[in-house]
Motif scaffolding. Structure first.
Motif, PDB file in Angstrom:
ATOM      1  N   PHE A 117       0.399   4.299  -9.861  1.00  0.00           N
ATOM      2  CA  PHE A 117      -0.508   4.596  -8.754  1.00  0.00           C
ATOM      3  C   PHE A 117      -1.357   5.810  -9.124  1.00  0.00           C
ATOM      4  CE2 PHE A 117      -1.682   6.217  -4.520  1.00  0.00           C
ATOM      5  CZ  PHE A 117      -2.141   5.056  -3.929  1.00  0.00           C
ATOM      6  N   ALA A 118      -0.687   6.899  -9.480  1.00  0.00           N
ATOM      7  CA  ALA A 118      -1.413   8.107  -9.877  1.00  0.00           C
ATOM      8  C   ALA A 118      -2.219   7.870 -11.157  1.00  0.00           C
ATOM      9  CB  ALA A 118      -0.434   9.268 -10.064  1.00  0.00           C
ATOM     10  N   GLY A 119      -1.663   7.100 -12.090  1.00  0.00           N
ATOM     11  CA  GLY A 119      -2.340   6.858 -13.367  1.00  0.00           C
ATOM     12  C   GLY A 119      -3.628   6.071 -13.193  1.00  0.00           C
ATOM     13  N   ASN A 120      -3.573   5.050 -12.355  1.00  0.00           N
ATOM     14  CA  ASN A 120      -4.774   4.249 -12.115  1.00  0.00           C
ATOM     15  C   ASN A 120      -5.830   5.079 -11.388  1.00  0.00           C
ATOM     16  OD1 ASN A 120      -6.387   2.225 -10.227  1.00  0.00           O
ATOM     17  ND2 ASN A 120      -5.688   1.073 -12.010  1.00  0.00           N
TER      18      ASN A 120
ATOM     19  N   GLY B 259     -11.773   6.280   4.055  1.00  0.00           N
ATOM     20  CA  GLY B 259     -11.137   5.282   3.197  1.00  0.00           C
ATOM     21  C   GLY B 259      -9.778   5.761   2.725  1.00  0.00           C
ATOM     22  N   LEU B 260      -8.869   4.815   2.534  1.00  0.00           N
ATOM     23  CA  LEU B 260      -7.560   5.145   1.969  1.00  0.00           C
ATOM     24  C   LEU B 260      -7.613   4.893   0.463  1.00  0.00           C
ATOM     25  CD1 LEU B 260      -5.153   3.467   4.557  1.00  0.00           C
ATOM     26  CD2 LEU B 260      -5.226   5.904   4.010  1.00  0.00           C
ATOM     27  N   LEU B 261      -7.226   5.911  -0.306  1.00  0.00           N
ATOM     28  CA  LEU B 261      -7.257   5.775  -1.759  1.00  0.00           C
ATOM     29  C   LEU B 261      -6.160   4.812  -2.207  1.00  0.00           C
ATOM     30  CD1 LEU B 261      -8.833   6.942  -4.155  1.00  0.00           C
ATOM     31  CD2 LEU B 261      -7.120   8.736  -4.340  1.00  0.00           C
ATOM     32  N   ASN B 262      -6.560   3.817  -3.003  1.00  0.00           N
ATOM     33  CA  ASN B 262      -5.599   2.811  -3.433  1.00  0.00           C
ATOM     34  C   ASN B 262      -5.962   2.359  -4.841  1.00  0.00           C
ATOM     35  OD1 ASN B 262      -3.538   0.918  -3.415  1.00  0.00           O
ATOM     36  ND2 ASN B 262      -4.095   0.051  -1.444  1.00  0.00           N
ATOM     37  N   ILE B 263      -5.174   1.475  -5.397  1.00  0.00           N
ATOM     38  CA  ILE B 263      -5.489   0.982  -6.728  1.00  0.00           C
ATOM     39  C   ILE B 263      -5.866  -0.486  -6.636  1.00  0.00           C
ATOM     40  CG2 ILE B 263      -3.943   2.674  -7.736  1.00  0.00           C
ATOM     41  CD1 ILE B 263      -2.032   0.493  -8.460  1.00  0.00           C
TER      42      ILE B 263
ATOM     43  N   LYS C  36      -1.496  -4.262  -5.264  1.00  0.00           N
ATOM     44  CA  LYS C  36      -2.409  -3.614  -4.331  1.00  0.00           C
ATOM     45  C   LYS C  36      -1.756  -2.452  -3.590  1.00  0.00           C
ATOM     46  CE  LYS C  36      -6.712  -5.308  -3.790  1.00  0.00           C
ATOM     47  NZ  LYS C  36      -7.705  -4.663  -4.604  1.00  0.00           N
ATOM     48  N   GLY C  37      -1.335  -1.486  -4.365  1.00  0.00           N
ATOM     49  CA  GLY C  37      -0.963  -0.222  -3.764  1.00  0.00           C
ATOM     50  C   GLY C  37       0.395  -0.177  -3.112  1.00  0.00           C
ATOM     51  N   LEU C  38       0.639   0.951  -2.520  1.00  0.00           N
ATOM     52  CA  LEU C  38       1.939   1.248  -1.970  1.00  0.00           C
ATOM     53  C   LEU C  38       2.053   0.698  -0.556  1.00  0.00           C
ATOM     54  CD1 LEU C  38       1.800   4.923  -3.173  1.00  0.00           C
ATOM     55  CD2 LEU C  38       3.369   3.210  -4.062  1.00  0.00           C
ATOM     56  N   GLU C  39       3.252   0.360  -0.198  1.00  0.00           N
ATOM     57  CA  GLU C  39       3.536  -0.146   1.141  1.00  0.00           C
ATOM     58  C   GLU C  39       2.966   0.771   2.228  1.00  0.00           C
ATOM     59  OE1 GLU C  39       4.735  -2.904   2.067  1.00  0.00           O
ATOM     60  OE2 GLU C  39       5.203  -2.522   4.169  1.00  0.00           O
ATOM     61  N   GLU C  40       3.189   2.091   2.092  1.00  0.00           N
ATOM     62  CA  GLU C  40       2.748   3.002   3.155  1.00  0.00           C
ATOM     63  C   GLU C  40       1.223   3.025   3.283  1.00  0.00           C
ATOM     64  OE1 GLU C  40       4.933   3.688   0.810  1.00  0.00           O
ATOM     65  OE2 GLU C  40       4.506   5.557  -0.244  1.00  0.00           O
ATOM     66  N   VAL C  41       0.531   2.811   2.154  1.00  0.00           N
ATOM     67  CA  VAL C  41      -0.933   2.792   2.205  1.00  0.00           C
ATOM     68  C   VAL C  41      -1.401   1.518   2.927  1.00  0.00           C
ATOM     69  CG1 VAL C  41      -3.048   2.789   0.810  1.00  0.00           C
ATOM     70  CG2 VAL C  41      -1.084   4.139   0.083  1.00  0.00           C
ATOM     71  N   ARG C  42      -0.738   0.416   2.640  1.00  0.00           N
ATOM     72  CA  ARG C  42      -1.083  -0.836   3.320  1.00  0.00           C
ATOM     73  C   ARG C  42      -0.848  -0.728   4.814  1.00  0.00           C
ATOM     74  NH1 ARG C  42       1.128  -3.882  -1.239  1.00  0.00           N
ATOM     75  NH2 ARG C  42       3.169  -3.654  -0.286  1.00  0.00           N
ATOM     76  N   VAL C  43       0.300  -0.166   5.181  1.00  0.00           N
ATOM     77  CA  VAL C  43       0.634  -0.043   6.606  1.00  0.00           C
ATOM     78  C   VAL C  43      -0.360   0.871   7.303  1.00  0.00           C
ATOM     79  CG1 VAL C  43       2.351   0.800   8.246  1.00  0.00           C
ATOM     80  CG2 VAL C  43       3.076  -0.526   6.242  1.00  0.00           C
ATOM     81  N   ALA C  44      -0.652   2.013   6.686  1.00  0.00           N
ATOM     82  CA  ALA C  44      -1.608   2.950   7.293  1.00  0.00           C
ATOM     83  C   ALA C  44      -2.956   2.265   7.481  1.00  0.00           C
ATOM     84  CB  ALA C  44      -1.751   4.198   6.425  1.00  0.00           C
TER      85      ALA C  44
END
Lengths: 353, 353
Positions: free
Chosen positions: A232-235, B178-182, B188-196
């Motif tokens: 996540f951080a790397g990307n 925007g929420l920072l994601n990869i 597609k990113g972390l669970e908490e980012v998706r939920v937020a």
């Protein structure tokens, strides 16, 4: 001879970029041969334009093309066994090719690679490693997109695989390795990063020199040969650096173009600007490596051109030529012989919340 | 009148930078007054060099100075009640100052701020927000160093606090967030980012426009006014961008200096290069804001100079002037009235592994 299996349908422009790139790569490395996989109607007419490439290539028709927006599960369902992406990977699995290369859908490529080639013994999850241009030359940065939330053990695996890649590609015998962390004292990073750091320090491995934590600005500085982080951080770091380079390029163009003196200066310094453009050319660092699999898999940017694709071929060539897989196995072997290390990992992981 | 309480001992160069910076800021904003906290032997002789500043400042002697390498727990133990850092925060707590400002130890400042000022009702953890220069102007990026591993609820809090900061500072009525994601499809990113993201979308808040996920390269592009992420990735993104800017600056200097034509070009385009330097000057974006506390706390880079410190004062000035705290309270109020949202959060969080 190095044999490259190519998913000729991958990338935003499919076969036209792929064939042009393979042809450029072939001029540089005449010992290359290719196995091309794709739709015959899309690939064969184009291939006739590259007689040199055609002479050293085989072609296999594949009914299915993985689309850039397919979800990995979708891609697996429809493309397993019969897509051009799968068949390129399978050629590596069967030992018919040394490297599989695709400019297609990253998620699909990762999923198919894991399914087709399986991870190496002792490796739980693969990592995507990028070559990052630095002020000292180049560094390996991983993971830039495969395994988010990597735990301490996975970070250690990444350190070893990245170290092996640096040995294969950067001509260093004992690459320096740093764990990417943040400098804010209160919390000095994540528990798993701290644990991985402690273990790497105690392990004192033959093939890599662990130097401690590094921060985001150490990447471009080239402080270490290998920068290790979870995906996540790397990307985000990789994309942020790309964005910053574009942003500064745009500032520079604006500033030079706005005044007559700027334009005159630009005229005189064209050579310097050309040099700068080459240094910042994302095509020059195209070709990320999916590490941790029983085979060499290279991911090209989907939006690159022939020149960029040729660089991805070159990365695959160097990896095969310099024995990447053997180097990784060697490092993992050294590490597993240092059995106490894994114990420490277990103990510390158990102790963690 | 805006009253700034300053830890005069903070930063790599302590009072000499702090006083120079406060003096510059005062010229720009004559309605500023200062409360300076520090060691009398270090501060008072220097203050005599700035009669204009001295005329609008009070000075309070403090026995203890928090060192740049003190751990936060150490800093709290020795510096609570009596360090210059603490006393500056306390001035805000008592309502004697509108803003507390320090260029000292970040971890210590965060720990002391939380202890002294407490977090606002409804906010669990503070966030450190940076102003990030973009191709469109400036964006707010948070969290760049306070709360690592933020959960979905905390990311939502950050979105609202960042939105309030953008309204206070960037002159936008309904900032885009925007929420920072990869972008890697498979995960597609972390669970908490998706939920937020899901919750922010459903909440449809009055004071911010949630536009979805953004990637690392969107930050410099200025795709949104506010970029939200947890502190590990945020800090790495910030440092990576700083490192990339330095790296390109160094490439550019090398390229222009290497040939006669390059030097001639540089001579003509000096104005353009000056403009570029100003755009990339890290001092211009100095001054991060610690959000979520009952008071405005500004963190200046420790290594900045007077000009940079003056910019941090300016950030504090704007925050106080434009009612940052009231704007955050307002947004949180709106959000809590939309009670269903928090319920959704609870449900989804329970459902998570």
């Amino acid at each position: 001879m190095v044999k490259i299996a190519i998913d000729a349908m991958g990338g935003d422009n499919g076969p036209s970029t792929v064939l042009a790139g393979a042809d450029i790569a072939l001029v540089r490395r005449p010992e290359l041969t290719f196995q091309l996989f794709g739709d015959e109607q899309a690939v064969l007419p184009l291939l006739d334009n590259y007689p040199r490439l055609k002479a050293v290539s085989t072609f296999t028709h594949c009914e299915v093309t993985v689309q850039m927006d397919d979800k990995p599960s979708q891609a697996l369902r429809k493309g397993r066994w019969k897509s051009s992406m799968w068949r390129a990977l399978e050629a590596v699995k069967k030992g018919e090719a040394d490297v599989a290369l695709s400019a297609g859908n990253t998620g699909a490529l990762m999923a198919m690679s894991k399914f087709c080639l399986r991870t190496m013994a002792g490796i739980e999850r693969p990592a995507l490693a990028a070559l990052w241009p630095t002020m000292r030359g180049e560094s390996v940065v991983l993971d830039v997109g495969a395994t988010i939330n990597a735990d301490a053990q996975q970070l250690i695996d990444f350190a070893m695989m990245g170290g092996a890649m640096a040995r294969a590609l950067l001509d260093v015998e004992r690459p320096t390795v740093g764990l990417l962390n943040i400098g804010v004292e209160e919390m000095k990073g994540l528990e798993e990063v701290r644990v991985a750091g402690q273990i790497l320090k105690e392990a004192n491995l033959d093939h890599l020199e662990y130097v401690g934590f590094v921060e985001g600005d150490d990447i471009g500085r080239g402080t270490v040969d290998v920068v290790v982080t979870e995906a996540f951080a790397g990307n985000i770091a990789l994309k942020t650096a790309e964005g910053t380079a574009r942003q500064i390029g745009s500032y520079l163009r604006d500033a030079m173009g706005r005044t007559l003196l700027g334009r005159i200066g630009y005229f005189f310094a064209q050579g310097a600007f050309k040099e700068l453009r080459q240094k910042l050319d994302p095509r020059a660092s195209n070709g990320a490596v999916l590490l941790g699999l029983n085979g060499i898999v290279i991911k090209s940017h989907g939006g690159t051109d022939g020149e960029g694709f040729a660089n991805a071929v070159e990365v695959g060539y160097s990896m095969a030529r310099n024995g990447l897989l053997a180097k990784i196995s060697q490092d993992l072997g050294d590490y597993h012989r240092a059995g106490f290390v894994r114990e420490v990992a277990e103990i510390v992981n158990e102790g963690a919340p």
